[in-house]
Design an enzyme around this catalytic site. Structure first.
Site: not given
Ligand code: NAI
Ligand code: 15L
Length: 267
Positions: A173, A139, A110, A135, A72
């Site tokens: 943060r 969630k 998130s 966003y 997503g």
């Molecule tokens: P990211 O943006 O690196 O990976 C998300 C993946 O979802 C991408 O590879 C993208 O191609 C895929 N995607 C987007 N639209 C799509 C669709 N329509 N159909 C299928 N796939 C699709 O994000 P990340 O950092 O890996 O985060 C993973 C999950 O965790 C997300 O849902 C994000 O909101 C959540 N999250 C991540 C945090 C973090 O610290 N990285 C913090 C809070 C939540």
């Molecule tokens: C999220 O939900 C985002 O996916 C990630 O990229 C960061 O921004 C994270 O929160 C954060 O709050 O640090």
């Protein structure tokens, strides 16, 4: 051990960080994304799938007995850009799960679902949602869908309000919000091991010195984060944000100040 674990968003940052640590969860893995991941573990299959396509998501989920949904939009965007991946996609995933034996789901929520809490407030799973962005609203919607499918059908979901899951904190943060990939992996292990999961809200955060989130409601999982952002305190000298900076005031940090974004398809 699961027979086949589906991981959506497999090309994304979180999936690529945790994949090396979760091979033990399942006999086989089905990875999926819009784009091919850089790393695909040996023996895993990759399926290109847009979460916005109901039929494709149904085919994707069929035959899987566990799902980690990381796919997503992962940051603030226009409503139009969030709609398909984060709203329609969640609908499609839960409908596919209902029609395919209700595999246990891990839902990547998130901290931005509760981003408007102030950093002086320590909150637990019972805190009302206070999204800080569109966003964050998507969630909250994902959490609501998980709750409805649990109450109506008994579909189990672990709702993870992830803090900041990166190799290391990327700003000041994140010393409070950091979730070590290894801790996420150990949490996932417990989620798929416990006999009864239910539909808990779990804060995805490591054992950091400063922490705004209380996981006492999910002690039954038997998960305890082993890592702490303190290990980086001598190497990472990020400037402390000024007292009036949202990064120093709110759980959600800079997301609080993001404007409402528009795309050319919106007025
Ligand atoms: P990211 O943006 O690196 O990976 C998300 C993946 O979802 C991408 O590879 C993208 O191609 C895929 N995607 C987007 N639209 C799509 C669709 N329509 N159909 C299928 N796939 C699709 O994000 P990340 O950092 O890996 O985060 C993973 C999950 O965790 C997300 O849902 C994000 O909101 C959540 N999250 C991540 C945090 C973090 O610290 N990285 C913090 C809070 C939540
Ligand atoms: C999220 O939900 C985002 O996916 C990630 O990229 C960061 O921004 C994270 O929160 C954060 O709050 O640090």
């Amino acid at each position: 051990m699961l027979e086949k674990l589906l991981i959506t968003g497999a090309a994304g940052g979180v999936a690529q960080l945790i994949l090396p640590h979760i091979g033990h969860l399942a006999k086989t893995m089905r990875l999926s994304d819009l784009i091919e991941p850089e790393e695909i573990p040996e023996g895993a299959e990759f399926v290109t799938c847009d979460l916005g396509s109901e039929d494709d998501v149904n085919d994707l989920v069929a035959g899987c007995d566990g799902i980690i949904n990381l796919g997503g939009r992962s940051t603030e965007d226009s409503f139009a850009n969030l709609l398909t991946p984060n709203i329609v996609g969640i609908h499609n995933l839960y409908e596919a799960a209902r029609l395919n034996g209700m595999p246990r789901i891990v839902q990547a929520s998130s901290n931005h679902a509760i981003g408007f809490y102030r950093q002086g407030e320590r909150i637990n799973a019972k805190a009302l949602t206070r999204p800080d962005s569109w966003y964050g609203v998507t969630k909250v919607y994902g959490e609501a869908v998980a709750s409805m499918y649990f109450e109506k059908f008994g579909q189990e979901t672990a709702i993870i309000r992830i803090g900041s899951c990166f190799e290391k904190p990327l700003d000041y943060r994140m010393f409070a919000t950091w979730l070590a990939p290894q801790d996420f992996a150990s949490m996932l292990t417990r989620i798929f091991e416990v006999p009864r999961l239910g539909c808990p809200i779990i804060y995805g955060v490591s054992n950091n010195k400063v922490c705004w989130w209380d996981n006492s409601q999910v002690q039954y999982l038997g998960w305890a984060p082993a890592e702490s952002s303190d290990q980086f305190s001598s190497d990472l000298n990020y400037p402390r944000p000024s007292a009036d900076d949202p990064a120093a005031i709110y759980h959600g940090g800079k997301f609080i100040n993001f404007p409402i974004m528009k795309t050319t398809t919106e007025r």
